[in-house]
Design an enzyme around this catalytic site. Structure first.
Site, PDB file in Angstrom:
ATOM      1  N   GLN A  78     -46.134 -19.506 -34.903  1.00 26.94           N
ATOM      2  CA  GLN A  78     -44.674 -19.609 -34.835  1.00 26.94           C
ATOM      3  C   GLN A  78     -44.054 -18.237 -34.593  1.00 26.94           C
ATOM      4  O   GLN A  78     -43.506 -17.620 -35.496  1.00 26.94           O
ATOM      5  CB  GLN A  78     -44.159 -20.202 -36.156  1.00 26.94           C
ATOM      6  N   PHE A  79     -44.133 -17.758 -33.346  1.00 24.55           N
ATOM      7  CA  PHE A  79     -43.579 -16.438 -33.047  1.00 24.55           C
ATOM      8  C   PHE A  79     -42.068 -16.393 -33.259  1.00 24.55           C
ATOM      9  O   PHE A  79     -41.494 -15.322 -33.499  1.00 24.55           O
ATOM     10  CB  PHE A  79     -43.931 -15.995 -31.620  1.00 24.55           C
ATOM     11  N   THR A  80     -41.407 -17.540 -33.235  1.00 23.44           N
ATOM     12  CA  THR A  80     -39.955 -17.559 -33.391  1.00 23.44           C
ATOM     13  C   THR A  80     -39.513 -17.181 -34.805  1.00 23.44           C
ATOM     14  O   THR A  80     -38.321 -16.979 -35.038  1.00 23.44           O
ATOM     15  CB  THR A  80     -39.358 -18.921 -33.005  1.00 23.44           C
TER      16      THR A  80
END
Length: 149
Positions: A78-80
Site C-alpha cells: 500500500q504505497f498510498t
C-alpha cells in the site's frame, strides 16, 4: 514504514477477478514502505504486527496476539500510505519507496511471517487489487516506524 492493521473475521484479495489470497480470522495488513526505511524500520513494524495484542482472551479483553490465537495474516502492499495531500488535492507519493525497494521489504515481510509459522496470504505487489474484508470489532491500528518514542 507504515502499517494499517485490521482485525478481521475474513479477508480476501483479487487481481483481474482472480482470487489470489484469502484468510479467515486474523489480520489484514496494509504495508507501506518509505524511501528512507532501513532494516530497523522493518524490524519494528514486523515485531509490532506479529505481537500486537488485539485479540480477545477468555475474559473478552484484547490480550492475545495473532500467534496466540493461531490467526492468519493477509499482507497487501500500500504505497498510498505515504500519500501527502497537504498541498492541493492530488496526493504526492514522493516519500514512498521506489518499486524494487518497496517490493523487497514487502516480500521479506511475507517470508518472515511464514518463517514464524503464521498462515500467510498476500496480494500482488504493484498490481491493481480488489480487497474485501469483514472487520472484527472493528479494530484498526495505525503503526509508523518514524514515530517510535
Amino acid at each position: 514504514m507504515r502499517a494499517v492493521v485490521q482485525r478481521v473475521n475474513s479477508a480476501s484479495v483479487k487481481v483481474d477477478n482472480e482470487l489470489i489470497g484469502d484468510i479467515d480470522k486474523g489480520i489484514l495488513l496494509f504495508l507501506g514502505v518509505e524511501a528512507e526505511d532501513k532494516d530497523s524500520d522493518f524490524d519494528y513494524i514486523f515485531k509490532k504486527v506479529t505481537n500486537l495484542r488485539i485479540f480477545d482472551d477468555e475474559d473478552g479483553v484484547m490480550n492475545k496476539s495473532l500467534q496466540d490465537v493461531d490467526g492468519s495474516i493477509l499482507v497487501i502492499s500500500q504505497f498510498t500510505l505515504y500519500g501527502d495531500a497537504r498541498k492541493g488535492n492530488r496526493p504526492s507519493y514522493i516519500r514512498a519507496a521506489k518499486f524494487e525497494d518497496g517490493k523487497d521489504y514487502y516480500e521479506r515481510f511475507i517470508k518472515e511471517c511464514k518463517n514464524l509459522g503464521i498462515n500467510t496470504s498476500h496480494g500482488s505487489y504493484g498490481a491493481d487489487m480488489k480487497v474485501e474484508l469483514i472487520n472484527d470489532g472493528p479494530v484498526t491500528i495505525l503503526l509508523d516506524s518514524s514515530k517510535i518514542i
